[in-house]
Motif scaffolding. Structure first.
Motif, short mmCIF file in Angstrom:
data_model
loop_
_atom_site.label_atom_id
_atom_site.label_comp_id
_atom_site.label_asym_id
_atom_site.label_seq_id
_atom_site.Cartn_x
_atom_site.Cartn_y
_atom_site.Cartn_z
N PRO A 1 0.78 -1.24 0.00
CA PRO A 1 0.00 0.00 0.00
C PRO A 1 0.81 1.30 0.00
N LEU A 2 1.86 1.37 0.78
CA LEU A 2 2.62 2.63 0.82
C LEU A 2 3.17 2.97 -0.55
N LEU A 3 3.84 2.00 -1.16
CA LEU A 3 4.45 2.28 -2.45
C LEU A 3 3.38 2.48 -3.52
N HIS A 4 2.29 1.76 -3.37
CA HIS A 4 1.22 1.92 -4.34
C HIS A 4 0.75 3.37 -4.39
N ARG A 5 0.67 3.98 -3.24
CA ARG A 5 0.27 5.39 -3.20
C ARG A 5 1.30 6.27 -3.92
N THR A 6 2.57 5.99 -3.66
CA THR A 6 3.61 6.76 -4.33
C THR A 6 3.55 6.55 -5.85
N LEU A 7 3.37 5.31 -6.26
CA LEU A 7 3.30 5.04 -7.70
C LEU A 7 2.13 5.79 -8.33
N ASN A 8 1.02 5.84 -7.60
CA ASN A 8 -0.13 6.58 -8.12
C ASN A 8 0.18 8.07 -8.25
N LYS A 9 0.93 8.58 -7.29
CA LYS A 9 1.26 10.01 -7.36
C LYS A 9 2.19 10.30 -8.53
N ILE A 10 3.16 9.43 -8.71
CA ILE A 10 4.06 9.60 -9.84
C ILE A 10 3.26 9.52 -11.14
N GLY B 1 7.27 8.66 -33.12
CA GLY B 1 8.20 8.84 -32.00
C GLY B 1 7.70 8.00 -30.85
N CYS B 2 8.61 7.58 -29.95
CA CYS B 2 8.12 6.87 -28.77
C CYS B 2 8.85 7.37 -27.54
N TYR B 3 8.12 7.36 -26.44
CA TYR B 3 8.57 8.10 -25.25
C TYR B 3 8.24 7.29 -24.01
N GLY B 4 9.26 6.73 -23.39
CA GLY B 4 9.01 5.87 -22.23
C GLY B 4 9.56 6.47 -20.95
N ILE B 5 8.89 6.17 -19.85
CA ILE B 5 9.43 6.55 -18.55
C ILE B 5 8.99 5.49 -17.54
N GLY B 6 9.93 5.04 -16.74
CA GLY B 6 9.66 3.94 -15.81
C GLY B 6 9.06 4.44 -14.52
N VAL B 7 7.81 4.13 -14.30
CA VAL B 7 7.12 4.63 -13.11
C VAL B 7 7.67 3.97 -11.84
N SER B 8 7.74 2.65 -11.83
CA SER B 8 8.24 1.98 -10.63
C SER B 8 9.73 2.29 -10.43
N TRP C 1 14.16 7.66 -6.81
CA TRP C 1 14.01 8.72 -5.82
C TRP C 1 14.67 8.32 -4.51
N ILE C 2 14.37 7.12 -4.06
CA ILE C 2 14.92 6.66 -2.78
C ILE C 2 16.44 6.57 -2.87
N GLU C 3 16.92 6.10 -4.00
CA GLU C 3 18.37 5.99 -4.17
C GLU C 3 19.03 7.35 -4.01
N TRP D 1 11.06 11.03 1.58
CA TRP D 1 10.19 11.31 0.43
C TRP D 1 10.06 12.82 0.22
N SER D 2 9.83 13.19 -1.02
CA SER D 2 9.46 14.58 -1.29
C SER D 2 7.95 14.65 -1.11
N PRO D 3 7.42 15.80 -0.74
CA PRO D 3 5.97 15.92 -0.54
C PRO D 3 5.20 15.52 -1.81
N GLN D 4 5.80 15.72 -2.97
CA GLN D 4 5.08 15.47 -4.23
C GLN D 4 4.77 13.99 -4.44
N ILE D 5 5.64 13.11 -3.95
CA ILE D 5 5.39 11.69 -4.22
C ILE D 5 5.35 10.86 -2.94
N ALA D 6 5.35 11.49 -1.79
CA ALA D 6 5.27 10.75 -0.53
C ALA D 6 3.93 10.01 -0.45
N PRO D 7 3.94 8.83 0.15
CA PRO D 7 2.68 8.09 0.28
C PRO D 7 1.61 8.90 1.04
#
Length: 571
Positions: free
Chosen positions: A44-53, A442-449, A455-457, A467-473
């Motif tokens: 759940p925690l990461l799921h929230r972050t993934l949703n924010k991203i 054209g194709c444009y990819g970005i890895g959400v997970s 970010w954590i790294e 966490w930054s407020p923008q993507i914190a769970p």
RNA sequence: CGGAGCGUAGCUCAGCCUGGUAGAGCGCCAGCUUUGGGAGCUGGAUGUCGCAGGUUCGAAUCCUGUCGCUCCGACCA
């Protein structure tokens, strides 16, 4: 959310399988659970972050004029045969999961969606009036990685946003590409990364130009080179560089074979021969699909295999085995040179191999080296090209600056595909003259997970995630102590309700634990703001406010605390 | 793909070499004490020793196979 009901318990001990900070912290904070090699549940925690991203990405894609859809992950073999990628993705590289269904037809799990999206759009596009188009999706992707590792960083199942643009011509593609490039910058800036956009090799996807978005981190798998004077920045795989040039000898000396036992390694060799390292030459023997090639680079350089493979247009490039080298050169590994190789060997050389007079190279004879070698006189001119690996300290290809190196995590990659897929799959339109033309993609990819892991790294300390407020769970971790005290409990419950009613996301640690455990967990989970209530704060009539990045808490009134939260989280 | 290592309690691991029917710490449960940075004491529960064969009177331990997980990998001429 009440933490007593939260799924994702924290671990005190460091999991043995974690090699990187992000992987270890995600496991310890209860963000992920491994199901099998390279396959993770997002708790759940990461799921929230993934949703924010994902939400940030959605907003920026939409702003850039792209429209969201969702394509199947399960794809038929026929589509991949039509684009010509089936064999490479299955048999050659084996990167794609493929299997037979009960009727015997073969399907695969999509590692990318050029085929499917082209299939969709070719039915959609008839006229120049139907262009341009751009669509994106956020979806689970599958890659049968040779070696999954580092948790979400290189997983076999992961979440990715991929977008595809369709334009009438190259100018249209340029505009679409530029809009996406801007969107990617905005995404990186909104999340708050320290990052760089760099020129990149387009790899297996194909196409003419590409940029990668690299989050800077010492543990990154990629090396980026950037100029200390101008804007030039590139992935080392792609980077060009200027080498320091030296005045050549004025006259050619006679070529000589010199005995130098066991002299492998250019530094030792140069010292022994009493010549500068730049006069030595490395000659590497490669197997490129069916042909054998020898690649020469100046002794102070290494070969960039990607440049070589691109030049040859081959599918597989690998260094020849020791036995093969012995068979071709007649010498042990370490003494290969361009002179006297069998006729079938294609000789290529980095351009900086040229322009030297009286250089050294291996003699194709164990323990022997040729010195005072000169092109034309001693051997025919090879095929020249840019085959060297650029490195820190080399000159910038565009200005007088020097290249510097940094490690990065590739989170996004955007490509100008051109007509590779639209051409193969017949995605065409009629222009104003009624003439059939091929759509330019054209194709444009970005890895959400991967973005979450990156970010954590980039943002953690010895205690946990930051966490930054923008993507914190959640925005706030409410950690009351002395919950057995009725007054404290009552105030905590009331504050929990109030925060929620004000639209502030709050994780409420309502567990009857001691201060140490609560604070350690709070540091580990890394929510931006910690609010603490206790007998002390009740007496003071205030609440304790602490940012994850602050060392000490401060006492504020509830109103002031909420105002600060709003400000910090941009609510 | 090649090489190596590891699968024992929820987690981290010991035991295996030298076979005799399973342990520690943490966690968990109960009670008492404690109560602002993972506290203390007492008592308690917990295992198909990854799986399948084999050897043996007896296998976590030895052998074979198998599955899973992890790490490393062209010493660049």
């Amino acid at each position: 959310m009440r933490q007593s009901r939260h799924v994702g318990r924290t671990l005190r001990e460091v999991p043995k399988d974690a090699q990187t900070a992000a992987h270890s912290l995600m496991l310890r904070a209860g963000c992920i659970q491994q199901l099998s090699a390279g396959v993770y549940s997002y708790l759940p925690l990461l799921h929230r972050t993934l949703n924010k991203i994902a939400q940030i990405i959605r907003e920026e894609m939409t702003r850039a004029g792209s429209e969201e859809l969702l394509m199947p992950a399960l794809q038929p073999r026929e589509l991949w045969e039509e684009s010509g990628r089936w064999e490479r993705y299955t048999a050659v590289d084996g990167i794609m999961f493929a299997f037979k269904d009960r009727r015997g037809s073969t399907s695969c799990l999509g590692p990318t969606h050029e085929e499917v999206v082209t299939e969709i759009l070719r039915r959609e596009i008839n006229s120049y009036k139907d262009l341009p188009k751009c669509v994106f999706q956020i979806q689970t992707k599958f890659r049968d990685e040779i070696r999954p590792r580092f948790g979400l960083m290189r997983a076999r199942e992961f979440i990715m946003k991929d977008a595809y643009s369709f334009d009438a011509d190259d100018a249209g593609l340029e505009a679409s590409y530029e809009a996406m490039r801007q969107a990617y910058h905005r995404i990186c800036q909104r999340v708050g990364y320290k990052y760089r956009a760099v020129e990149a090799d387009s790899g297996a996807i194909g196409g003419s130009g590409s940029s990668e978005f690299m989050v800077l981190a010492d543990t990154g798998e990629e090396v980026v080179l950037f100029c200390d004077r101008c804007e030039y920045a590139a992935n080392q795989e792609k980077a060009a560089s200027k080498l320091e040039q030296f005045a050549p000898d004025t006259a050619q000396a006679p070529m000589e074979e010199v005995f130098g036992e066991g002299l492998i390694g250019v530094e030792r060799l140069a010292k022994f021969l009493q010549i500068p390292v730049w006069k030595t030459t490395k000659t590497l023997i490669y197997e490129a699909d069916e042909q054998t090639v020898a690649v020469m680079v100046r002794g102070d350089c290494d070969v960039n295999e990607i440049k070589v493979a691109n030049f040859l247009g081959c599918r597989a490039l690998k260094l020849a085995s020791a036995e093969r080298i012995k068979g071709l050169t007649g010498a042990e590994v370490g003494y290969a040179g361009p002179i006297g190789l069998p006729a079938g060997v294609r000789v290529m050389a980095d351009q900086d191999v040229n322009g030297r007079v009286n250089f050294e190279c291996g003699a194709n004879k164990t323990n022997y080296h040729n010195i005072n070698v000169n092109f034309v006189r001693d051997l025919p001119l090879p095929e020249f090209g840019d085959f060297k690996l650029a490195k820190a300290g080399d000159g910038c290809p565009h200005c007088a600056g020097r290249l510097q190196a940094a490690r990065g995590i590739e989170i996004g990659h955007i490509f100008k595909l051109g007509t590779k897929y639209s051409g193969a799959m017949g995605c065409t339109y009629l222009d104003t003259n009624g003439k059939t033309r091929t759509v330019v993609m054209g194709c444009y990819g970005i890895g959400v997970s991967r973005m979450a892991a990156a970010w954590i790294e980039q943002s953690h300390d010895a205690k946990g995630i930051i966490w930054s407020p923008q993507i914190a769970p959640y925005h706030v971790h409410l950690t009351p102590l002395n919950l057995e005290d009725e007054t404290v409990r009552g105030q905590a419950e009331a504050l929990y309700e109030r925060l929620q009613s004000e639209g502030i996301e709050v994780l409420y640690d309502d567990r009857p634990l001691r201060a140490g455990e609560k604070f350690s967990d709070a540091d580990l989970l890394g929510l931006p703001i910690r609010l603490t209530l206790s007998k002390r704060t009740v007496e003071a009539g205030q609440i304790e406010f602490k940012r994850r990045t602050d060392a000490k808490p401060e006492l504020l009134s509830a109103d002031d605390a909420i105002a600060r939260i709003r400000e910090i989280c941009g609510l």
